[in-house]
Design a protein around this motif. Structure first.
Motif, mmCIF file in Angstrom:
data_model
loop_
_atom_site.group_PDB
_atom_site.id
_atom_site.type_symbol
_atom_site.label_atom_id
_atom_site.label_comp_id
_atom_site.label_asym_id
_atom_site.label_seq_id
_atom_site.Cartn_x
_atom_site.Cartn_y
_atom_site.Cartn_z
ATOM 1 N N GLY A 12 0.792 -1.230 0.000
ATOM 2 C CA GLY A 12 0.000 0.000 0.000
ATOM 3 C C GLY A 12 0.820 1.272 0.000
ATOM 4 N N ALA A 13 2.024 1.234 -0.557
ATOM 5 C CA ALA A 13 2.871 2.435 -0.598
ATOM 6 C C ALA A 13 2.254 3.541 -1.457
ATOM 7 N N GLY A 14 1.483 3.164 -2.469
ATOM 8 C CA GLY A 14 0.783 4.145 -3.289
ATOM 9 C C GLY A 14 1.589 4.770 -4.402
ATOM 10 N N GLN A 15 2.798 4.302 -4.632
ATOM 11 C CA GLN A 15 3.626 4.872 -5.693
ATOM 12 C C GLN A 15 2.987 4.682 -7.066
ATOM 13 N N PRO A 21 -1.948 7.660 -12.198
ATOM 14 C CA PRO A 21 -3.291 7.654 -11.595
ATOM 15 C C PRO A 21 -4.412 7.296 -12.563
ATOM 16 N N ASP A 22 -4.149 7.336 -13.860
ATOM 17 C CA ASP A 22 -5.181 6.942 -14.819
ATOM 18 C C ASP A 22 -5.336 5.424 -14.897
ATOM 19 N N VAL A 23 -4.337 4.670 -14.394
ATOM 20 C CA VAL A 23 -4.382 3.208 -14.450
ATOM 21 C C VAL A 23 -4.450 2.586 -13.059
ATOM 22 N N PHE A 24 -3.836 3.224 -12.069
ATOM 23 C CA PHE A 24 -3.784 2.656 -10.719
ATOM 24 C C PHE A 24 -4.510 3.540 -9.716
ATOM 25 N N THR A 25 -5.070 2.891 -8.705
ATOM 26 C CA THR A 25 -5.704 3.587 -7.595
ATOM 27 C C THR A 25 -5.464 2.748 -6.342
ATOM 28 N N GLN A 26 -5.997 3.194 -5.229
ATOM 29 C CA GLN A 26 -5.900 2.417 -3.998
ATOM 30 C C GLN A 26 -7.301 2.047 -3.540
ATOM 31 N N ASP A 27 -7.431 0.824 -3.019
ATOM 32 C CA ASP A 27 -8.741 0.369 -2.558
ATOM 33 C C ASP A 27 -9.054 0.963 -1.187
ATOM 34 N N ASP A 29 -8.817 -0.218 1.651
ATOM 35 C CA ASP A 29 -7.833 -0.571 2.671
ATOM 36 C C ASP A 29 -6.467 0.053 2.397
ATOM 37 N N GLY A 30 -6.346 0.805 1.302
ATOM 38 C CA GLY A 30 -5.101 1.490 0.984
ATOM 39 C C GLY A 30 -4.149 0.715 0.101
#
Length: 63
Positions: A12-15, A21-27, A29-30
């Protein structure tokens, strides 16, 4: 290209979401997840950079 995230490895580092951001996000739970409909990497020129930025290499990008 196909994109997947190993949820057992992701911390869940979020990098990924910061870099692409157009392809990845965080759920909720992070943890990282691929935006629905973007599993094929369409529209994501920074997908490979996001995979490289993952500190635990949880992202797989296959051609």
């Amino acid at each position: 290209m196909r994109i997947s995230i190993d949820t057992g490895v992701c911390i869940g580092a979020g990098q990924c979401a910061l870099v692409s951001p157009d392809v990845f996000t965080q759920d909720d739970d992070g943890f990282g997840t691929v935006v629905p409909g973007r599993e094929d990497g369409a529209g994501g020129p920074l997908v490979r950079e996001a995979a490289r930025a993952c500190p635990v290499q949880a992202i797989t990008v296959a051609d």
